[in-house]
Design an enzyme around this catalytic site. Structure first.
Site, PDB file in Angstrom:
ATOM      1  N   ASP A   1       2.738  -6.179   2.327  1.00  0.00           N
ATOM      2  CA  ASP A   1       1.561  -5.464   2.820  1.00  0.00           C
ATOM      3  C   ASP A   1       1.991  -4.159   3.478  1.00  0.00           C
ATOM      4  O   ASP A   1       1.393  -3.706   4.459  1.00  0.00           O
ATOM      5  CB  ASP A   1       0.772  -6.327   3.803  1.00  0.00           C
ATOM      6  CG  ASP A   1      -0.663  -5.823   4.013  1.00  0.00           C
ATOM      7  OD1 ASP A   1      -1.117  -4.973   3.224  1.00  0.00           O
ATOM      8  OD2 ASP A   1      -1.316  -6.267   4.980  1.00  0.00           O
TER       9      ASP A   1
ATOM     10  N   HIS B   1       0.812  -1.227   0.000  1.00  0.00           N
ATOM     11  CA  HIS B   1       0.000   0.000   0.000  1.00  0.00           C
ATOM     12  C   HIS B   1       0.838   1.266   0.000  1.00  0.00           C
ATOM     13  O   HIS B   1       0.285   2.362   0.049  1.00  0.00           O
ATOM     14  CB  HIS B   1      -0.925   0.001   1.218  1.00  0.00           C
ATOM     15  CG  HIS B   1      -1.895  -1.137   1.236  1.00  0.00           C
ATOM     16  ND1 HIS B   1      -3.064  -1.149   0.506  1.00  0.00           N
ATOM     17  CD2 HIS B   1      -1.856  -2.332   1.900  1.00  0.00           C
ATOM     18  CE1 HIS B   1      -3.703  -2.286   0.717  1.00  0.00           C
ATOM     19  NE2 HIS B   1      -2.993  -3.023   1.546  1.00  0.00           N
TER      20      HIS B   1
ATOM     21  N   ASN C   1      -4.183 -13.844   8.843  1.00  0.00           N
ATOM     22  CA  ASN C   1      -4.514 -12.510   9.303  1.00  0.00           C
ATOM     23  C   ASN C   1      -5.820 -12.052   8.660  1.00  0.00           C
ATOM     24  O   ASN C   1      -6.040 -12.275   7.463  1.00  0.00           O
ATOM     25  CB  ASN C   1      -3.395 -11.529   8.957  1.00  0.00           C
ATOM     26  CG  ASN C   1      -2.152 -11.784   9.795  1.00  0.00           C
ATOM     27  OD1 ASN C   1      -2.019 -11.285  10.910  1.00  0.00           O
ATOM     28  ND2 ASN C   1      -1.248 -12.597   9.260  1.00  0.00           N
TER      29      ASN C   1
ATOM     30  N   GLY D   1       7.467 -11.364  11.271  1.00  0.00           N
ATOM     31  CA  GLY D   1       7.585 -11.831  12.646  1.00  0.00           C
ATOM     32  C   GLY D   1       6.491 -11.322  13.554  1.00  0.00           C
ATOM     33  O   GLY D   1       6.418 -11.704  14.721  1.00  0.00           O
TER      34      GLY D   1
END
Length: 418
Positions: free
Chosen positions: A282, A69, A227, A257
């Site tokens: 991400d 993004h 996620n 991590g």
């Protein structure tokens, strides 16, 4: 001018071997041993060859980040064409030769504006990584697993809207994330694929059966697995279980991590194999910058100790991870060799979004997209489409400029709706 890379440890066929690489007109012309340093053509008396000695260095296909993004103070949703170029130059310093602009769920007006700036970027001269397309993360997503998505902008599938976006992008929306449990999504997946988009499932609480129907209808990937999705339970495998089970579905992983414990990274790789995992960043606009306050689409984000979270409720909002650090982390987390890890950010993403015919591996006639690493897996050179766009020993002012200016202020004004 030709470019000849000599004495490198070149990654081909999932292994390394000492070879040379000849590059001309943005393409790989030849890969072999002891290539002649003279020009491959004699049509011009002043033909020249730039020779780079890569003794002791590893040459891998250029890294590809299909889900990001932003970085260096630029948020994709409000980026001008020139801002996209800033990300391109930063990405090159991180070993990336190709990346997709991930547009977070936003208003129609802002989404079209961002797509328009992407089209305008294509008309600029380029000095960094290549912006290879657009990823739409939404808006056909489940509210219960929205993550950083603005809930009031989520909706059921609107194929006419999607066609408008794709026409505006000139067919360059290559990837879209949808939630299978949203009414109409499973049925709409074949039409999305006809529009030229690889379909990923994510931001989802879908049960196992619904996720399986989405896969059967053509979904080929899952967005940041583990996620913003319902997790595996022994009695309810859910979307997580469906993705792990299906060997043809790619699984995105954020290997910073934080989003996944190293043990979970190893677990997913054992379930999926290295052939169907795609490493992503991400990343948000804070990538390459210090802790502080930033934006992610319409959201306010605070970064502390490198961890990005929404100001509103503390939900994790993307990452500050870079591509080369993802590779380094994967080697550290798994104990696997670089050769085993390379496909996760080269071959696999290229195959997923349909560009493997021209990039993602080192072979004659493919784009000269190459990343050169030292023994510590640090980037020494990045070559994108034959252009030496990053050299560690000769960094251009672009990298330093992009990391010290344009944090958040210049992004807010680029939104069509505040």
């Amino acid at each position: 001018m030709e470019l000849l890379l000599k004495h490198g440890k070149v990654y081909q066929n999932h292994g390394f071997a000492g070879k040379d690489i000849r590059i001309k007109d943005g393409k790989i012309v030849e890969v072999g041993e002891n290539l002649d340093t003279s020009a491959s053509t004699t049509t011009s008396s002043d033909a020249k060859v730039q020779v780079i000695d890569l003794r002791g260095l590893s040459v891998i296909p250029g890294l590809i980040d299909i889900h990001t993004h932003g970085a260096v103070g630029v948020d994709v949703n409000s980026a001008k064409a020139e801002d996209f170029e800033k990300i391109c130059r930063f990405q090159a310093s991180q070993g990336v030769t190709g990346w997709q602009a991930s547009i977070l769920t936003d208003t129609k007006e802002q989404t079209l504006w961002a797509i328009g700036e992407y089209r305008r970027w294509k008309q600029l001269s380029h000095q960094g990584a290549t912006l290879i397309g657009i990823h739409l993360e939404g808006p056909f997503l489940a509210k219960e697993y929205k993550g950083a998505m603005p809930e009031h902008l989520l909706k059921t599938p609107d194929l006419e809207l999607l066609k408008e976006y794709q026409e505006s992008a000139g067919g360059d929306i290559r990837y879209i994330t949808v939630s299978p449990e949203v009414e109409g999504v499973v049925e709409a997946i074949p039409q999305m694929k006809k529009l030229g988009m690889a379909v990923a499932i994510g931001h989802s609480g879908a049960d196992y059966e619904t996720a399986r129907r989405a896969i059967a209808n053509g979904a080929t990937s899952a967005t940041h697995v583990g996620n913003a999705m319902r997790l595996l339970h022994q009695h309810e495998p859910a979307i997580f279980g469906a993705v792990l089970e299906d060997q043809d579905v790619y699984a995105e992983m954020i290997c910073d991590g934080r989003h996944l414990h190293p043990g979970t990274v190893r677990f997913i790789l054992k379930a999926k194999g290295t052939e169907h995992v795609v490493a992503i960043t991400d990343s948000i606009m804070a990538g390459g910058l210090p802790d502080g306050f930033y934006h992610l689409g319409v959201n306010e984000v605070v970064v502390k100790d490198g961890d990005a979270k929404l100001v509103s409720d503390g939900t994790r909002a993307g990452s500050t991870l870079t591509a080369i650090h993802a590779i380094q982390n994967l080697v550290q987390f798994t104990g696997k060799s670089l050769a085993e890890i390379v496909p996760l950010m080269t071959e696999n993403p290229a195959k997923l979004i349909g560009i493997y015919d021209r990039t993602g591996s080192i072979a004659p006639e493919k784009d000269a997209d190459l990343t050169i690493l030292d023994e510590n897996l640090e980037v020494v050179y990045t070559i994108a489409r034959g252009n030496l766009c990053y050299s560690r020993d000769n960094q251009t002012e672009n990298q330093t400029d992009d990391q010290t200016e344009n944090r958040t202020e210049n992004q807010t004004e680029n939104r069509t709706e505040k």
